[in-house]
Design an enzyme around this catalytic site. Structure first.
Site, PDB file in Angstrom:
ATOM      1  N   HIS F  15      -7.015  34.642  64.750  1.00  0.00           N
ATOM      2  CA  HIS F  15      -5.629  34.979  64.420  1.00  0.00           C
ATOM      3  C   HIS F  15      -5.579  36.391  63.852  1.00  0.00           C
ATOM      4  O   HIS F  15      -6.608  37.030  63.648  1.00  0.00           O
ATOM      5  CB  HIS F  15      -5.020  33.950  63.449  1.00  0.00           C
ATOM      6  CG  HIS F  15      -5.497  34.032  62.044  1.00  0.00           C
ATOM      7  ND1 HIS F  15      -4.834  33.457  60.985  1.00  0.00           N
ATOM      8  CD2 HIS F  15      -6.597  34.627  61.502  1.00  0.00           C
ATOM      9  CE1 HIS F  15      -5.476  33.696  59.866  1.00  0.00           C
ATOM     10  NE2 HIS F  15      -6.545  34.390  60.138  1.00  0.00           N
ATOM     11  N   CYS F  34      -6.669  41.805  57.592  1.00  0.00           N
ATOM     12  CA  CYS F  34      -6.126  40.718  58.424  1.00  0.00           C
ATOM     13  C   CYS F  34      -5.148  41.253  59.468  1.00  0.00           C
ATOM     14  O   CYS F  34      -4.723  40.507  60.353  1.00  0.00           O
ATOM     15  CB  CYS F  34      -5.421  39.670  57.570  1.00  0.00           C
ATOM     16  SG  CYS F  34      -6.552  38.781  56.489  1.00  0.00           S
ATOM     17  N   HIS F  40      -9.299  38.354  64.203  1.00  0.00           N
ATOM     18  CA  HIS F  40     -10.589  37.874  63.704  1.00  0.00           C
ATOM     19  C   HIS F  40     -10.492  36.337  63.715  1.00  0.00           C
ATOM     20  O   HIS F  40      -9.552  35.803  64.301  1.00  0.00           O
ATOM     21  CB  HIS F  40     -10.830  38.416  62.293  1.00  0.00           C
ATOM     22  CG  HIS F  40      -9.785  37.973  61.324  1.00  0.00           C
ATOM     23  ND1 HIS F  40      -8.534  38.557  61.268  1.00  0.00           N
ATOM     24  CD2 HIS F  40      -9.770  36.971  60.415  1.00  0.00           C
ATOM     25  CE1 HIS F  40      -7.810  37.947  60.346  1.00  0.00           C
ATOM     26  NE2 HIS F  40      -8.531  36.970  59.824  1.00  0.00           N
ATOM     27  N   HIS F  42     -11.867  32.156  62.111  1.00  0.00           N
ATOM     28  CA  HIS F  42     -12.374  31.289  61.045  1.00  0.00           C
ATOM     29  C   HIS F  42     -12.840  29.948  61.626  1.00  0.00           C
ATOM     30  O   HIS F  42     -12.376  29.525  62.682  1.00  0.00           O
ATOM     31  CB  HIS F  42     -11.270  30.998  60.012  1.00  0.00           C
ATOM     32  CG  HIS F  42     -10.745  32.208  59.332  1.00  0.00           C
ATOM     33  ND1 HIS F  42     -11.481  32.939  58.442  1.00  0.00           N
ATOM     34  CD2 HIS F  42      -9.541  32.836  59.410  1.00  0.00           C
ATOM     35  CE1 HIS F  42     -10.762  33.957  57.994  1.00  0.00           C
ATOM     36  NE2 HIS F  42      -9.582  33.926  58.559  1.00  0.00           N
ATOM     37  N   HIS F  81     -10.597  26.763  69.424  1.00  0.00           N
ATOM     38  CA  HIS F  81     -11.069  27.758  70.392  1.00  0.00           C
ATOM     39  C   HIS F  81      -9.899  28.458  71.079  1.00  0.00           C
ATOM     40  O   HIS F  81      -9.989  28.853  72.237  1.00  0.00           O
ATOM     41  CB  HIS F  81     -12.050  27.153  71.394  1.00  0.00           C
ATOM     42  CG  HIS F  81     -13.439  27.031  70.810  1.00  0.00           C
ATOM     43  ND1 HIS F  81     -13.734  26.178  69.787  1.00  0.00           N
ATOM     44  CD2 HIS F  81     -14.603  27.685  71.079  1.00  0.00           C
ATOM     45  CE1 HIS F  81     -15.022  26.289  69.468  1.00  0.00           C
ATOM     46  NE2 HIS F  81     -15.567  27.202  70.231  1.00  0.00           N
ATOM     47  N   GLU F 128      -9.158  27.818  55.460  1.00  0.00           N
ATOM     48  CA  GLU F 128      -9.698  28.779  56.420  1.00  0.00           C
ATOM     49  C   GLU F 128     -11.110  29.218  56.053  1.00  0.00           C
ATOM     50  O   GLU F 128     -11.827  29.735  56.885  1.00  0.00           O
ATOM     51  CB  GLU F 128      -8.771  29.984  56.598  1.00  0.00           C
ATOM     52  CG  GLU F 128      -8.738  30.926  55.442  1.00  0.00           C
ATOM     53  CD  GLU F 128      -7.938  32.204  55.741  1.00  0.00           C
ATOM     54  OE1 GLU F 128      -6.848  32.126  56.347  1.00  0.00           O
ATOM     55  OE2 GLU F 128      -8.412  33.288  55.363  1.00  0.00           O
TER      56      GLU F 128
END
Lengths: 139, 139, 139, 139, 139, 139
Positions: F15, F34, F40, F42, F81, F128
């Site tokens: 996200h 972010c 990136h 998690h 995914h 997260e």
């Protein structure tokens, strides 16, 4: 006196596995949902293990401040909160996929060039989750 | 048949890093907040790994009851709920600082003298938190 | 829309339990090895839970940067790498012992005074190890 | 390029330690509450570490799908949600007790026979809880 | 001052799910491999949360020594290293199956009867692994 | 008899946080790294807590098979995914950012519509990483 120091770092990155010269079917057959566009991500844990003499004055094998700065500058700043397929030349050029194995090799190569002479890199372990880790280990 | 047994122990202790012959500035430059008086503390985890033959009758490399008693008496009773700078002669005399590296070496030396002959000490790993561990490893 | 945000922090401190008006025997009878001089330590985990409205622009209940700075300044800078019996007036004056319960109450009181008006402190949980935690919880 | 891949699996099984040719007293003296009838259980964690060349096309040392199927079929299907004293011939015949050491040896033997030729089994680590693990390690 | 104390315990037990009045097919349809004879096992974690006043002298909501003895005697001695289907009358008589839900209720009932009057049982949480937990929570 | 069941799930997604109507400077000032393009990721942990009556026949509050299928179909198949900014209409349309808070609300809304009538959704917790979690909690 053989003593090793293991230091753990974290980074959160995204990646995906795809070979452009393969068909969609082949990509999904080999990589499963890891081939999904535009990617997914992980909280990576990186454990760097170094060996060396214990400094009699400090009791340290490695000064943590220096080690943390080195790994921060050479590794984490490059990877953390980035898309791994983009940020490493071998990955961006499509020559390598950003697997934990290739990440461990890239990090080990980078740290081997930059570690101070009195430290010996023993292991670079990259874990993408609790159940999968790749490790570069000095012969 | 090469089999190893890794047993984890815990102890909660306090310590600080200071060299009396150094200035305040030098102590804080090298040790940061680890030089704060009168100290701070950690929940240490200690992993002792031994190797040996598997006893055909019991299936054990090491009898846990005996190993736990040995580590309890030789290590944990000395360190747990104590101030590490005080309780080990080399630390109390100021010859060594109570780093994880020096703790691993002290524990390994102590266990090497006391382990029963059929067990071989392979590794002593001392972790002061989730991100830092020192390991004595037999050559 | 009732949403809460739980943020975890860490600090490493030392402490001990002793009441000066009690005899040695009474201190050890009640506090066991936690009465050992000059103390021991822990890796504390602190979980601060706040509630509030989700900001439609950011999707955040709380801006992490501000929350982290507040907890850092008001709590962690005071406690981390310090001896808890010394650094809080109620503890230093001997009016309270630095138990997880009293730490949770002190932290909750401090954060309740300083949190921005749009956030409501729901819980302050202080864990001194994996097996023991005290929690202040809003009625 | 020496790279290893460590893959973690889980299984939940029951077992007990008893030698029928020993007296009750002897069984409890040696095995403590692990001799209780009809047994107790654990959430086991199994870490299988393999070494090999990194496939230039995929970046993998081992294809996870194949490794997971192999360990599932050869190990987990035999052990998970079963009573370990019953399901392995050496254990059922009373020749061996189902300790972590013997489990590690049995799993290593089984995987050594079945792993594809390009993979080298490096380690089989069986942990019955957070504090005890046995490891078969290639010489 | 609303303060709670959460204390974690561990026990390792075996169990299975079967209703004798159901067919084999029905048992496996409903319970899957949890119906396998003679059972399997887990490392259970039990978290007992109590509330009460903070004792001004000690800073404790509950004296840990007393709480640990109570839970040890009333709960752990009965369950640890035993087969859960056997050791609780409701389970042994087939009136209840030894699920985490029923364990939480049995433990809560037992502790509610025996806790000292100044403590209030808030929650009993029984986790059979990292991914599944049942909780009795006071209304 | 108030009993709750907490079930943990995992998903690995990517996200990023960006508001297109804001300048680059504003995006980075509010969201820090972010806001990095293209995102990136998690390893998310999702804990779903439900309450209900314990079925006297099975001892279950909820049949795990059904709960796992429901959460798999309604939540994990949509998120795991994948890139979270793409896969949920409110996120894809730019009306909401894929924060843990908004994920918790979206998951709670989705499960509230689909849970069988005998189960009551109590909490949806989305973490997260180890240090940050958002929770939707029924009033």
């Amino acid at each position: 006196m053989p003593v090793r120091l293991a230091r753990r770092f974290r980074f959160s990155s995204s990646h995906l596995y795809r070979r452009p010269e393969w068909s969609e079917e082949e990509n999904f057959r080999r990589f499963g949902k890891c081939a999904n566009l535009p990617g997914h991500g992980h909280n990576y844990r990186l454990t760097v293990t170094v060996g060396g003499e214990v400094d009699p004055a400090t009791g340290f094998v490695a000064e943590l401040q220096g080690l943390d700065e080195l790994v921060g500058r050479e590794v984490l700043d490059r990877l953390d909160h980035h898309h791994l397929n983009d940020v490493i030349p071998e990955f961006a050029a499509g020559r390598q996929l950003p697997t934990s194995e290739n990440l461990a090799l890239w990090i080990a190569d980078r740290l081997n060039r930059k570690l101070p002479a009195e430290l010996r890199l023993i292991s670079v372990l990259v874990a993408e989750d609790e159940d999968l880790a790749a490790e570069w280990l000095r012969d």
